[in-house]
Scaffold this active site. Structure first.
Site, PDB file in Angstrom:
ATOM      1  N   GLU A 132      53.593  48.210  39.335  1.00  0.00           N
ATOM      2  CA  GLU A 132      54.155  49.358  39.595  1.00  0.00           C
ATOM      3  C   GLU A 132      53.132  50.515  39.679  1.00  0.00           C
ATOM      4  OE1 GLU A 132      57.570  49.957  37.012  1.00  0.00           O
ATOM      5  OE2 GLU A 132      58.538  48.483  37.716  1.00  0.00           O
ATOM      6  N   PRO A 133      53.377  51.538  40.248  1.00  0.00           N
ATOM      7  CA  PRO A 133      52.321  52.573  40.124  1.00  0.00           C
ATOM      8  C   PRO A 133      52.070  53.189  38.911  1.00  0.00           C
ATOM      9  CG  PRO A 133      53.908  53.042  41.763  1.00  0.00           C
ATOM     10  CD  PRO A 133      54.214  51.723  41.462  1.00  0.00           C
ATOM     11  N   GLY A 134      50.917  53.056  38.278  1.00  0.00           N
ATOM     12  CA  GLY A 134      50.395  53.220  36.966  1.00  0.00           C
ATOM     13  C   GLY A 134      50.888  52.113  35.827  1.00  0.00           C
ATOM     14  N   GLY A 136      50.330  48.256  35.591  1.00  0.00           N
ATOM     15  CA  GLY A 136      49.752  47.066  36.123  1.00  0.00           C
ATOM     16  C   GLY A 136      49.455  46.290  34.765  1.00  0.00           C
ATOM     17  N   SER A 137      48.752  46.679  33.996  1.00  0.00           N
ATOM     18  CA  SER A 137      48.114  46.039  32.911  1.00  0.00           C
ATOM     19  C   SER A 137      49.491  45.925  31.718  1.00  0.00           C
ATOM     20  CB  SER A 137      47.014  46.700  32.145  1.00  0.00           C
ATOM     21  OG  SER A 137      45.957  46.613  33.293  1.00  0.00           O
ATOM     22  N   ARG A 252      46.036  32.260  36.717  1.00  0.00           N
ATOM     23  CA  ARG A 252      44.940  32.903  36.455  1.00  0.00           C
ATOM     24  C   ARG A 252      43.741  31.653  36.575  1.00  0.00           C
ATOM     25  NH1 ARG A 252      46.544  36.818  31.349  1.00  0.00           N
ATOM     26  NH2 ARG A 252      47.012  38.593  32.633  1.00  0.00           N
ATOM     27  N   GLU A 373      45.645  40.021  38.513  1.00  0.00           N
ATOM     28  CA  GLU A 373      46.135  38.942  37.482  1.00  0.00           C
ATOM     29  C   GLU A 373      45.472  39.184  36.144  1.00  0.00           C
ATOM     30  OE1 GLU A 373      48.035  36.090  38.318  1.00  0.00           O
ATOM     31  OE2 GLU A 373      48.102  37.069  40.405  1.00  0.00           O
ATOM     32  N   THR A 375      42.891  42.605  34.467  1.00  0.00           N
ATOM     33  CA  THR A 375      41.585  43.188  34.764  1.00  0.00           C
ATOM     34  C   THR A 375      40.536  42.465  33.552  1.00  0.00           C
ATOM     35  OG1 THR A 375      41.835  45.031  33.209  1.00  0.00           O
ATOM     36  CG2 THR A 375      42.219  45.540  35.639  1.00  0.00           C
TER      37      THR A 375
END
Ligand code: FAD
Length: 394
Positions: A132-134, A136-137, A252, A373, A375
Site C-alpha cells: 500500500e502507499p507508504g 511496503g516493508s 523470494r 519482494e 528491499t
C-alpha cells in the site's frame, strides 16, 4: 547426500524455458521495453507453450519421479526466462503470485474454484496485492480493511505497485480484519476482477521492467462472498500473516532466480562483446583487467545460483527457509545490479549495437530486484532476526 545433478524433468524444464526465451522473448525484448506494450501473440504463444506444451510434460514426468519439486522446477525456468526477458516473464499467463497463498491457505474446494479456471486454455492472470502507499516493508501496518457483514466481506483500501494488477482475473488481496491486532489481524482474500467496488487505477511508468504491468488497485465498499477468505488450512490468529510471509518464502527464491538470469545474460553478452566487438587497438593490459573482472563475476553467478537452488529445494521439502530465501534474494539482487553496471561500463567504448542496448536495458531492469519482494535492508533484517534470535531486532 547432496546431489547437484538435475533430474530428467528438471533438465527438460530448464532446456524448454531456454528455448522459449530464445525464440519468443529475446526477439521482442527491446521493442516491448521501448513501447511498454506486449503483443497478444506473445500471450497466446506462452499459453500454448506453458500450459499445454513440453513444460506440462516435464511436470508430469516430475510427478512420476515422485519427488515434490515445484519450486525447483520453477526457479530453473525463471532463470532461463529472465535470461530472455524478465519483464516478459512476469507477464506469462497463469495465476502467478496469486498461486502460493491459494495453495498454502486455500481449502481443496477453494483451490479448485480459484485455480481450476486457469486450465481452460484461455488467457488468465492472477495477482497478489500486499503493498500500500507508504506500507511496503511494514506489512503489519496495513490499512486496507475487511469487515464481515452477513455473508459478505466488505473491503476498503488502496494497493499499489501490483504486478499484472490490471489484467488479473483474480487478485489475492491482504487486508486487516482489526487494525488493533497488528499483524495478527491480516488475512488473504480472493477478489475477482469485475467485482463492484474493485477499481483499477494508475498503471506505473517505470525505469526498468517497463513491459511488466504495475498497477494501482482501489477497493471501495467492495463486497466478496464470505468463502473468499483464504484461511481453510489454519484457523489460528496468525494464519493470515503467515500466509503473507509464507508467500514471500516461496517467491523470494523465484525473484533470486530472475536476478541470476539477467545477471547471466549480462555476463555472457559482455564476454561476447569483449571477444568480438572490442575496438581495435584496445590496450592489452586493460583487456586483461576486464577478463579478470569477468572471471570473478562467473564465480559470483555460480554462488548466487546455488543459494537460489538451496532455498527452493528447502521450500519443496517444507523445510523452513525464510533465512535462506532472504539470503539468496539479497545476494542475487545485489549481484544483478553489479554485473549489469559492469556490462554497461565495459562496453561503453563500443558502437550502439544491439548487445549494448540490451545491457542498458538489463541495467535498468536490475534495480527493482533490490526493491520488490522486500528491499535489501529488509532481507538483512530477516536474516539477522534468524541468526540472532536472542537479540530484539525491531
Ligand atoms: C516493479 C514492481 C513490482 C511490484 N510488484 C508487487 C506485487 O505484485 N505485489 C505487491 O504487493 N507489491 C509489489 N511491489 C511492491 C514492492 O514489494 C515494494 O515496493 C517493496 O516491498 C518496498 O516497499 P515500499 O515501496 O513501500 O518501500 P518502504 O517500505 O517505504 O521502504 C522505503 C525504504 O526504507 C527502507 N526501510 C523500510 N523499513 C525499514 C526498516 N525496518 N529498516 C531499515 N530500512 C527500512 C527500505 O529498505 C527502503 O529503502 C512491486 C514493486 C515494484 C517496483
Amino acid at each position: 547426500m547432496i546431489d547437484f545433478t538435475l533430474s530428467k524433468s528438471q533438465g527438460a524444464a530448464r532446456d524448454y524455458a531456454h528455448q522459449v526465451a530464445m525464440e519468443e522473448m529475446r526477439p521482442i525484448s527491446l521493442e516491448c521495453d521501448r513501447t511498454e506494450k506486449i503483443p497478444d501473440s506473445f500471450f497466446w504463444n506462452m499459453q500454448r507453450r506453458f500450459w499445454a506444451g513440453a513444460a506440462g510434460q516435464a511436470r508430469m514426468q516430475a510427478q512420476e519421479e515422485e519427488e515434490k519439486q515445484d519450486n525447483v522446477l520453477s526457479i530453473l525456468s525463471q532463470e532461463e526466462m529472465a535470461w530472455g526477458d524478465a519483464a516478459l516473464s512476469t507477464a506469462i499467463p497463469g495465476p502467478g503470485l496469486a498461486a502460493p497463498p491459494i495453495l498454502s491457505q486455500g481449502t481443496p474446494e477453494q483451490q479448485m474454484k480459484f485455480l481450476g479456471p486457469y486450465m481452460d486454455g484461455q488467457l488468465h492472470w492472477g495477482a497478489l496485492a500486499l503493498t500500500e502507499p507508504g506500507i511496503g516493508s511494514d506489512v503489519a501496518g496495513m490499512s486496507t480493511t475487511a469487515v464481515l457483514e452477513g455473508d459478505e466481506w466488505v473491503l476498503n483500501g488502496h494497493k499499489h505497485y501490483i504486478t499484472n494488477g490490471a489484467r488479473a482475473d483474480l487478485v489475492v488481496t491482504f487486508a486487516t480484519i482489526d487494525k488493533n491486532l497488528g499483524r495478527e489481524g491480516i488475512r488473504p482474500f480472493v477478489v475477482p476482477q469485475g467485482t463492484p467496488g474493485f477499481v483499477v487505477g494508475r498503471i506505473e511508468e517505470k525505469m526498468g521492467l517497463r513491459a511488466s504491468q504495475t498497477a494501482e488497485l482501489i477497493f471501495e465498499n467492495c463486497r466478496i462472498p464470505k468463502d473468499h477468505l483464504l484461511s481453510g488450512r489454519e484457523s489460528s490468529k496468525k494464519a493470515g500473516f503467515k500466509a503473507a510471509m509464507g508467500t514471500l518464502d516461496a517467491t523470494r527464491p523465484m525473484v533470486g532466480a530472475l536476478a541470476v538470469g539477467i545477471a547471466r545474460a549480462a555476463y555472457e553478452t559482455t564476454c561476447q562483446w569483449v571477444q568480438q566487438e572490442l575496438p581495435k587497438g584496445f590496450p592489452s593490459h586493460k583487456r586483461r583487467e576486464i577478463e579478470q573482472e569477468l572471471e570473478e563475476t562467473r564465480q559470483e553467478l555460480e554462488m548466487a545460483r546455488l543459494l537460489v537452488w538451496r532455498a527452493a529445494w528447502m521450500a519443496d521439502r517444507r523445510i523452513p527457509n525464510s533465512k535462506e530465501a532472504s539470503i539468496c534474494k539479497a545476494y542475487a539482487g545485489g549481484l544483478v545490479m553489479k554485473v549489469t553496471a559492469a556490462g554497461v561500463r565495459i562496453t561503453a567504448p563500443g558502437e550502439n549495437s544491439e548487445s549494448r542496448q540490451l545491457l542498458q536495458k538489463w541495467f535498468r531492469d536490475a534495480k527493482v530486484f533490490d526493491i520488490f519482494e522486500g528491499t535489501a535492508q529488509i532481507q538483512r533484517l530477516v536474516i539477522a532476526r534468524r541468526l540472532f534470535p536472542e537479540v530484539d531486532i525491531p
